[in-house]
Design a protein around this motif. Structure first.
Motif, mmCIF file in Angstrom:
data_model
loop_
_atom_site.group_PDB
_atom_site.id
_atom_site.type_symbol
_atom_site.label_atom_id
_atom_site.label_comp_id
_atom_site.label_asym_id
_atom_site.label_seq_id
_atom_site.Cartn_x
_atom_site.Cartn_y
_atom_site.Cartn_z
ATOM 1 N N SER A 185 0.829 -1.211 0.000
ATOM 2 C CA SER A 185 0.000 0.000 0.000
ATOM 3 C C SER A 185 0.862 1.260 0.000
ATOM 4 O O SER A 185 0.558 2.231 -0.704
ATOM 5 N N VAL A 186 1.934 1.235 0.784
ATOM 6 C CA VAL A 186 2.838 2.391 0.857
ATOM 7 C C VAL A 186 3.493 2.643 -0.494
ATOM 8 O O VAL A 186 3.488 3.771 -1.014
ATOM 9 N N LEU A 187 4.083 1.605 -1.085
ATOM 10 C CA LEU A 187 4.815 1.775 -2.345
ATOM 11 C C LEU A 187 3.876 2.156 -3.484
ATOM 12 O O LEU A 187 4.184 3.051 -4.284
ATOM 13 N N ALA A 188 2.725 1.481 -3.574
ATOM 14 C CA ALA A 188 1.771 1.812 -4.638
ATOM 15 C C ALA A 188 1.167 3.196 -4.413
ATOM 16 O O ALA A 188 0.963 3.962 -5.367
ATOM 17 N N GLY A 189 0.885 3.541 -3.147
ATOM 18 C CA GLY A 189 0.338 4.860 -2.847
ATOM 19 C C GLY A 189 1.299 5.979 -3.197
ATOM 20 O O GLY A 189 0.892 7.023 -3.732
ATOM 21 N N LEU A 190 2.586 5.769 -2.903
ATOM 22 C CA LEU A 190 3.601 6.765 -3.281
ATOM 23 C C LEU A 190 3.649 6.953 -4.791
ATOM 24 O O LEU A 190 3.712 8.073 -5.298
ATOM 25 N N ARG A 191 3.626 5.844 -5.497
ATOM 26 C CA ARG A 191 3.683 5.887 -6.965
ATOM 27 C C ARG A 191 2.478 6.629 -7.534
ATOM 28 O O ARG A 191 2.613 7.510 -8.392
ATOM 29 N N LEU A 192 1.295 6.290 -7.081
ATOM 30 C CA LEU A 192 0.074 6.919 -7.584
ATOM 31 C C LEU A 192 0.002 8.388 -7.197
ATOM 32 O O LEU A 192 -0.443 9.232 -7.993
ATOM 33 N N SER A 193 0.436 8.703 -5.983
ATOM 34 C CA SER A 193 0.436 10.093 -5.537
ATOM 35 C C SER A 193 1.357 10.948 -6.397
ATOM 36 O O SER A 193 1.006 12.069 -6.781
ATOM 37 N N PHE A 194 2.534 10.408 -6.705
ATOM 38 C CA PHE A 194 3.500 11.137 -7.546
ATOM 39 C C PHE A 194 2.964 11.290 -8.965
ATOM 40 O O PHE A 194 3.141 12.333 -9.598
ATOM 41 N N GLN A 195 2.281 10.255 -9.459
ATOM 42 C CA GLN A 195 1.781 10.280 -10.835
ATOM 43 C C GLN A 195 0.590 11.203 -11.014
ATOM 44 O O GLN A 195 0.482 11.919 -12.008
ATOM 45 N N PHE A 196 -0.325 11.201 -10.026
ATOM 46 C CA PHE A 196 -1.578 11.962 -10.175
ATOM 47 C C PHE A 196 -1.627 13.216 -9.306
ATOM 48 O O PHE A 196 -2.659 13.890 -9.261
ATOM 49 N N ASP A 197 -0.531 13.522 -8.605
ATOM 50 C CA ASP A 197 -0.430 14.721 -7.781
ATOM 51 C C ASP A 197 -1.550 14.777 -6.737
ATOM 52 O O ASP A 197 -2.265 15.776 -6.601
ATOM 53 N N THR A 198 -1.704 13.685 -5.990
ATOM 54 C CA THR A 198 -2.694 13.613 -4.924
ATOM 55 C C THR A 198 -1.979 13.592 -3.573
ATOM 56 O O THR A 198 -0.790 13.267 -3.506
#
Length: 268
Positions: free
Chosen positions: A226-239
């Motif tokens: 969850s941490v690694l995927a959340g970081l990736r998605l946050s960086f990609q979608f600016d959330t």
């Protein structure tokens, strides 16, 4: 440039430290139905932040002290004048209210309240990383050391007494571990989302669990993913990163629960 100069590397390591300590502890929170207990302890962290700023001391120390005080107070008072859920409801909401008022009264101190409420994992420094992994290491060490006693006291207080284990003492061990997790997680996911990192990975791991140890291990894996995927998605979608990590954990829980329900229907 060194390995830790990259802010994303520091963020990932901080998140993994929280996940690997919070998820196994979260199994005990789930088994003991202590979800509201985790919320009450986490909400007290804002008051710890305010006191740390007032006395110009470490935020980690202030949060740890207040979280520990809250957790031990609830444990000591439970079962006396009020039921546990009533006591936790009063103390959880009172703690965050007093904390927010105390923060608003601070003079000459600029504070990013959103960072403490929802986390600011992308701003983790080397010092923060050392504190997070130091606290996480203590939590993991405490759980490994007391695992069998904690498990016995959780499954059956009567059996624990027969085995010479004091269930009340093991409750205080969990209290200390919970306060440590709150103190190290505030930078990563914030006060309002700490309980989610305790409960969601553990709940998601439950369908796979044939033994308590297996559940704890799978919960830690789900938390780390969850941490690694959340970081990736946050960086990609600016959330916002902390909430995105929790969203990923929630989606994993929903998918696992749906898969388990479908498997049960197929087997039936």
């Amino acid at each position: 440039m060194t390995f830790l100069d990259d802010f994303l590397i520091r963020s990932a390591l901080a998140g993994l430290g929280v996940a690997l300590s919070a998820a196994p502890l979260g199994c005990f929170v789930v088994w003991r139905r202590m979800a509201y207990f985790g919320d009450a302890t986490a909400h007290a962290a804002i008051l710890g932040v305010a006191l740390a700023l007032v006395f110009d001391t470490s935020v980690f120390g202030g949060v740890l002290a207040v979280s520990l005080l809250m957790a031990t107070t609830v444990t000591a008072l439970s079962g006396r004048a009020h039921t546990m859920d009533t006591l936790l409801g009063v103390m959880a909401h009172s703690a965050i209210a007093f904390g927010l008022v105390a923060v608003s009264l601070l003079q000459g101190v600029r504070i990013d309240l959103m960072a403490y409420l929802f986390g600011d994992i992308l701003a983790v420094s080397r010092g923060d990383l050392a504190v997070i992994w130091g606290g996480a290491g203590m939590v993991i060490g405490l759980l490994v050391w007391r695992w069998q006693a904690l498990l016995t006291a959780t499954l059956s207080p009567d059996l624990a007494h027969a085995a010479g284990i004091n269930p009340r003492r093991e409750q205080y061990v969990l209290t200390i571990a919970l306060a440590l997790v709150v103190a190290v997680a505030i930078k990563v996911v914030g006060v309002l989302l700490i309980a989610a990192m305790l409960i969601i990975p553990a709940a998601a791991a439950r369908p796979f669990a044939r033994t308590p140890e297996r559940m704890a291990g799978i919960a830690a894996g789900i938390g780390a993913l969850s941490v690694l995927a959340g970081l990736r998605l946050s960086f990609q979608f600016d959330t916002p990163t902390g909430p995105t990590i929790v969203c990923v954990a929630a989606v994993l829980f929903a998918l696992i629960s749906a898969g388990a329900a479908l498997k049960g229907q197929t087997a039936g």
